[in-house]
Design a protein around this motif. Structure first.
Motif, PDB file in Angstrom:
ATOM      1  N   VAL A 184       0.834  -1.210   0.000  1.00 54.56           N
ATOM      2  CA  VAL A 184       0.000   0.000   0.000  1.00 54.56           C
ATOM      3  C   VAL A 184       0.866   1.258   0.000  1.00 54.56           C
ATOM      4  O   VAL A 184       0.770   2.096  -0.896  1.00 54.56           O
ATOM      5  CB  VAL A 184      -0.957   0.007   1.214  1.00 54.56           C
ATOM      6  N   THR A 185       1.716   1.386   1.019  1.00 56.50           N
ATOM      7  CA  THR A 185       2.470   2.636   1.171  1.00 56.50           C
ATOM      8  C   THR A 185       3.489   2.836   0.061  1.00 56.50           C
ATOM      9  O   THR A 185       3.526   3.889  -0.584  1.00 56.50           O
ATOM     10  CB  THR A 185       3.182   2.655   2.536  1.00 56.50           C
ATOM     11  N   LEU A 186       4.330   1.843  -0.177  1.00 50.75           N
ATOM     12  CA  LEU A 186       5.412   1.998  -1.151  1.00 50.75           C
ATOM     13  C   LEU A 186       4.910   2.272  -2.564  1.00 50.75           C
ATOM     14  O   LEU A 186       5.469   3.150  -3.247  1.00 50.75           O
ATOM     15  CB  LEU A 186       6.318   0.769  -1.113  1.00 50.75           C
ATOM     16  N   PRO A 187       3.878   1.567  -3.057  1.00 47.31           N
ATOM     17  CA  PRO A 187       3.379   1.918  -4.404  1.00 47.31           C
ATOM     18  C   PRO A 187       2.840   3.340  -4.493  1.00 47.31           C
ATOM     19  O   PRO A 187       2.966   3.988  -5.544  1.00 47.31           O
ATOM     20  CB  PRO A 187       2.272   0.883  -4.646  1.00 47.31           C
ATOM     21  N   GLN A 188       2.265   3.854  -3.413  1.00 47.55           N
ATOM     22  CA  GLN A 188       1.744   5.219  -3.437  1.00 47.55           C
ATOM     23  C   GLN A 188       2.854   6.266  -3.399  1.00 47.55           C
ATOM     24  O   GLN A 188       2.610   7.443  -3.705  1.00 47.55           O
ATOM     25  CB  GLN A 188       0.806   5.431  -2.240  1.00 47.55           C
ATOM     26  N   LEU A 189       4.059   5.844  -3.047  1.00 55.53           N
ATOM     27  CA  LEU A 189       5.198   6.756  -3.007  1.00 55.53           C
ATOM     28  C   LEU A 189       6.061   6.660  -4.255  1.00 55.53           C
ATOM     29  O   LEU A 189       7.187   7.164  -4.277  1.00 55.53           O
ATOM     30  CB  LEU A 189       6.064   6.461  -1.777  1.00 55.53           C
ATOM     31  N   ARG A 190       5.549   6.038  -5.294  1.00 55.51           N
ATOM     32  CA  ARG A 190       6.344   5.821  -6.506  1.00 55.51           C
ATOM     33  C   ARG A 190       6.797   7.143  -7.127  1.00 55.51           C
ATOM     34  O   ARG A 190       7.975   7.327  -7.448  1.00 55.51           O
ATOM     35  CB  ARG A 190       5.548   5.015  -7.520  1.00 55.51           C
ATOM     36  N   ALA A 191       5.874   8.067  -7.316  1.00 57.27           N
ATOM     37  CA  ALA A 191       6.222   9.345  -7.954  1.00 57.27           C
ATOM     38  C   ALA A 191       7.208  10.135  -7.100  1.00 57.27           C
ATOM     39  O   ALA A 191       8.186  10.687  -7.607  1.00 57.27           O
ATOM     40  CB  ALA A 191       4.963  10.161  -8.215  1.00 57.27           C
ATOM     41  N   THR A 192       6.977  10.169  -5.793  1.00 55.35           N
ATOM     42  CA  THR A 192       7.891  10.888  -4.906  1.00 55.35           C
ATOM     43  C   THR A 192       9.263  10.232  -4.871  1.00 55.35           C
ATOM     44  O   THR A 192      10.294  10.919  -4.876  1.00 55.35           O
ATOM     45  CB  THR A 192       7.311  10.959  -3.496  1.00 55.35           C
ATOM     46  N   SER A 193       9.301   8.909  -4.851  1.00 55.78           N
ATOM     47  CA  SER A 193      10.586   8.206  -4.853  1.00 55.78           C
ATOM     48  C   SER A 193      11.365   8.491  -6.124  1.00 55.78           C
ATOM     49  O   SER A 193      12.590   8.680  -6.087  1.00 55.78           O
ATOM     50  CB  SER A 193      10.355   6.698  -4.702  1.00 55.78           C
ATOM     51  N   THR A 194      10.674   8.541  -7.256  1.00 48.09           N
ATOM     52  CA  THR A 194      11.344   8.844  -8.516  1.00 48.09           C
ATOM     53  C   THR A 194      11.941  10.239  -8.492  1.00 48.09           C
ATOM     54  O   THR A 194      13.093  10.450  -8.889  1.00 48.09           O
ATOM     55  CB  THR A 194      10.351   8.725  -9.684  1.00 48.09           C
TER      56      THR A 194
END
Length: 320
Positions: free
Chosen positions: A231-241
């Motif tokens: 849940v959390t990590l996929p939602q942070l994809r854009a920010t992580s990039t």
């Protein structure tokens, strides 16, 4: 003229403003736009675009001890830089530095954001404490790390702590074998920039809908690792990039900590430090230095585009 209804109440006629009457408002908005953006655009033009164009022009000429082009050499300066062992070695230094600083900063900033986001009280206090190092000068932090913490003599904090356990003094910055200087450089950069990227992750965490966690709990996901992974990590994809891209660009531009910690050593030089000594060293070869700067700029653009394409930066949710 006002109109009269059937009951005799006066009703104002609809306003019929002309385009000319609205023009002052539009003119005022345009003036405000240029008033606020004009100084920024002017500074960007003078201090960024003009130097880049002048550097590109200077790289095609022989320019030693002067920034005025003298003899046209074409792409000779580029050939010299691409065959320069020290410049190519500086790119290798960047590779090591990026391999160390990018994943550690990403992991630490995300861990701090997760910890602060779970706090029930004093969240603003801890957010400020972790973000505060970003306001410290890189030069000041480098000198603190060099003179107080990782001083090579026994009075340094690191050697004092190790001396309690019977470990001899370590020359952290004076000897490349083993390369203990990486520990000094990575820790000072990690301390300086982790708080900034923590704020980015914290903002992204607070924008995740709570309904996703409730749906995951209904589906049987256990709190902790499963919820974070699915849940959390996929939602942070854009920010992580975005964080990874910013970290890569910042790693290419590393200068202050290397220059102040390693002084004039011939090892451990990133590209900007090597270009500094190339352009402002004994030979003051501004033509070759400009060519190296253009090579570094093109390399940063290429890495940024490839990284963004690999991580899906800029693509919508439906295209993933």
């Amino acid at each position: 003229m006002p109109t009269t209804t059937a009951r005799g109440a006066a009703r104002p006629a609809p306003a019929t403003g002309s385009p000319r009457s609205r023009r002052p408002l539009r003119t005022s908005s345009t003036f405000n736009f240029w008033l606020f953006t004009g100084p920024f655009l002017l500074g960007l033009l003078i201090f960024v675009y003009v130097p880049i164009l002048w550097s590109a022009w200077l790289s095609l000429f022989e320019a030693r001890f002067t920034v005025t082009p003298s003899e046209f050499t074409g792409f000779e300066n580029y050939r010299v830089m691409l065959t320069d062992d020290q410049f190519m070695g500086s790119l290798g230094t960047f590779t090591v530095f990026a391999a160390l600083i990018v994943p550690t900063t990403w992991a630490l900033s995300l861990a701090l954001a997760l910890a602060v986001n779970r706090l029930r009280f004093m969240r603003a206090f801890f957010r400020s404490v972790f973000f505060l190092p970003t306001a410290v000068s890189y030069v000041a932090a480098s000198l603190i790390w060099k003179m107080s913490i990782f001083n090579g003599v026994r009075f340094g904090l690191a050697n004092t702590v190790l001396g309690v356990f019977g470990v001899d003094n370590t020359a952290w910055l004076a000897d490349p074998n083993p390369p203990w200087y990486w520990l000094v450089i990575v820790t000072v950069r990690l301390w300086l920039q982790a708080g900034f990227y923590m704020i980015l992750f914290l903002a992204a965490l607070q924008n995740i809908p709570r309904e996703l966690y409730e749906a995951a709990a209904i589906d049987g996901a256990r709190p902790g690792w499963q919820t974070f992974r699915y849940v959390t990590l996929p939602q942070l994809r854009a920010t992580s990039t975005a964080v990874v891209l910013l970290l890569l660009v910042a790693a290419y531009q590393a200068f202050d900590e290397f220059f102040n910690l390693l002084n004039k050593t011939t090892w451990g030089r990133p590209p900007l430090v090597e270009l500094y000594y190339k352009a402002l060293g004994d030979n003051q070869d501004y033509g070759a230095g400009s060519a190296g700067a253009l090579i570094l700029t093109l390399l940063i653009c290429l890495v940024t585009l490839l990284q963004g394409r690999f991580m899906g930066f800029g693509r919508g949710e439906d295209s993933r």
